[in-house]
Write a protein that holds these residues in place. Structure first.
Motif, PDB file in Angstrom:
ATOM      1  N   TYR A 196       0.835  -1.200   0.000  1.00  0.00           N
ATOM      2  CA  TYR A 196       0.000   0.000   0.000  1.00  0.00           C
ATOM      3  C   TYR A 196       0.879   1.264   0.000  1.00  0.00           C
ATOM      4  CZ  TYR A 196       0.682  -1.011   5.015  1.00  0.00           C
ATOM      5  OH  TYR A 196       1.214  -1.338   6.234  1.00  0.00           O
TER       6      TYR A 196
ATOM      7  N   SER B 226      -4.237   1.958   3.966  1.00  0.00           N
ATOM      8  CA  SER B 226      -5.539   1.879   3.314  1.00  0.00           C
ATOM      9  C   SER B 226      -6.643   1.620   4.326  1.00  0.00           C
ATOM     10  CB  SER B 226      -5.527   0.760   2.274  1.00  0.00           C
ATOM     11  OG  SER B 226      -6.818   0.517   1.780  1.00  0.00           O
TER      12      SER B 226
ATOM     13  N   ASP C 193      -9.242   0.151   3.653  1.00  0.00           N
ATOM     14  CA  ASP C 193      -9.793  -1.166   3.321  1.00  0.00           C
ATOM     15  C   ASP C 193      -8.986  -2.308   3.917  1.00  0.00           C
ATOM     16  OD1 ASP C 193     -11.710   0.155   1.790  1.00  0.00           O
ATOM     17  OD2 ASP C 193     -10.437   0.096  -0.009  1.00  0.00           O
ATOM     18  N   ARG C 194      -7.854  -1.982   4.525  1.00  0.00           N
ATOM     19  CA  ARG C 194      -6.989  -3.033   5.081  1.00  0.00           C
ATOM     20  C   ARG C 194      -6.783  -2.789   6.562  1.00  0.00           C
ATOM     21  NH1 ARG C 194      -2.159  -4.936   1.234  1.00  0.00           N
ATOM     22  NH2 ARG C 194      -1.758  -5.964   3.223  1.00  0.00           N
TER      23      ARG C 194
ATOM     24  N   SER D 164      -3.005  -2.640   7.789  1.00  0.00           N
ATOM     25  CA  SER D 164      -2.063  -1.632   7.294  1.00  0.00           C
ATOM     26  C   SER D 164      -1.600  -0.727   8.432  1.00  0.00           C
ATOM     27  CB  SER D 164      -2.692  -0.801   6.171  1.00  0.00           C
ATOM     28  OG  SER D 164      -3.811  -0.091   6.628  1.00  0.00           O
TER      29      SER D 164
ATOM     30  N   GLU E 298      -6.032   8.106   7.362  1.00  0.00           N
ATOM     31  CA  GLU E 298      -6.021   8.039   5.893  1.00  0.00           C
ATOM     32  C   GLU E 298      -5.379   9.268   5.257  1.00  0.00           C
ATOM     33  OE1 GLU E 298      -9.691   6.947   3.986  1.00  0.00           O
ATOM     34  OE2 GLU E 298     -10.295   5.801   5.732  1.00  0.00           O
TER      35      GLU E 298
ATOM     36  N   GLY F  84      -3.611  -1.324  -3.902  1.00  0.00           N
ATOM     37  CA  GLY F  84      -4.847  -2.017  -3.580  1.00  0.00           C
ATOM     38  C   GLY F  84      -5.897  -1.911  -4.656  1.00  0.00           C
ATOM     39  N   ASN F  85      -5.621  -1.137  -5.719  1.00  0.00           N
ATOM     40  CA  ASN F  85      -6.576  -0.963  -6.812  1.00  0.00           C
ATOM     41  C   ASN F  85      -6.216  -1.934  -7.922  1.00  0.00           C
ATOM     42  OD1 ASN F  85      -8.162  -0.108  -8.928  1.00  0.00           O
ATOM     43  ND2 ASN F  85      -7.872   2.069  -8.505  1.00  0.00           N
TER      44      ASN F  85
END
Length: 261
Positions: A60, A84, A86-87, A90, A113, A250-251
């Motif tokens: 990331y 992230s 989403d993680r 992280s 973030e 991550g994308n």
């Protein structure tokens, strides 16, 4: 005066090109340089059969390379770690260390973030040639005369590190982060001050392969203290990076990228 201000940028882009490492292929250049510097040269990381130095944060992170234009060699690398949302696993690299007495209202008040950390800046040994070796041939491979660096090229090698730091600051700017952190030697912070990168010390010194401390730089001060020549160089580096294909960590979106580096 204006011509003097432009000279640094002209010299830099005559020899170097910042490259955003969007693909897995390009990122391997960064991991390879890090291995050569941190494992083989300094002995700070364990040896590996892959000859790559990687960690959890690379998944990331935004990675940047500095290409030596004439030779095509990679003259250095740096990354910006951006955790992230989403993680859940992280984190920022500084959180792995027992850093004493961290005191920062900005750090406490800024959403995770919106915080990044600059780390893993590395410059290969052959791009850190010292002045006392000026009379010796600068050869990477004695069988390849294309790898001989000229005296003019070597005079510009000190610009590699500042080019990498400005590239990392440009990544912070382009990611619209509100705060960036870095763990570094206090003497490096004093050196960066001369270029207008006035990081604020927010911890006591601690031992990590020498004396280190944690520093921060808010987005409002990324460029506000830069001398004119450094600001011009920064603006051109940022413009250069902004025009390149990006792969957001991550994308899964596939982006076109030039893998000929």
């Amino acid at each position: 005066m204006e011509r003097d201000m432009e000279r640094l940028a002209q010299n830099f882009f005559q020899f170097f090109n910042p490259r955003y490492a969007a693909s897995r292929h390009q990122k391997r250049f960064s991991y390879s340089i890090r291995y050569k510097v941190y494992a083989e040269e300094l002995g700070w990381e364990p040896s590996s059969s892959s000859r790559l130095e990687t960690d959890h944060c690379d998944d990331y992170s935004h990675h940047c390379l500095l290409e030596h234009i004439r030779s095509g060699d990679v003259a250095g690398c740096v990354r910006l770690v951006v955790p992230s949302a989403d993680r859940s696993d992280s984190y920022l690299p500084y959180q792995l260390h027992q850093i004493p007495n961290i005191e920062s209202d900005r750090l406490l008040q800024t959403h995770p973030e919106d915080i990044g950390e600059i780390s893993r800046l590395a410059v290969p040994l052959h791009f850190r040639r010292r002045a006392n070796e000026a009379g010796k041939p600068f050869i990477l491979d004695s069988h390849n005369t294309n790898k001989i660096y000229t005296e003019e090229e070597r005079r510009n090698f000190p610009n590699i590190a500042i080019g990498l730091y400005l590239s990392s600051i440009a990544l912070v700017d382009l990611c619209r982060l509100k705060l960036v952190l870095v763990v570094m030697e206090p003497r490096l912070q004093r050196h960066l001050n001369r270029y207008g990168l006035q990081f604020h010390k927010i911890s006591d010194d601690f031992e990590l392969h020498g004396k280190r401390a944690l520093f921060e730089l808010p987005s409002s001060e990324l460029t506000s203290n830069m001398p004119d020549d450094i600001r011009l160089l920064y603006d051109l580096i940022k413009q250069n990076l902004a025009q390149q294909p990006w792969q957001f960590p991550g994308n899964n979106l596939q982006l076109h990228s030039n893998e000929t580096l």
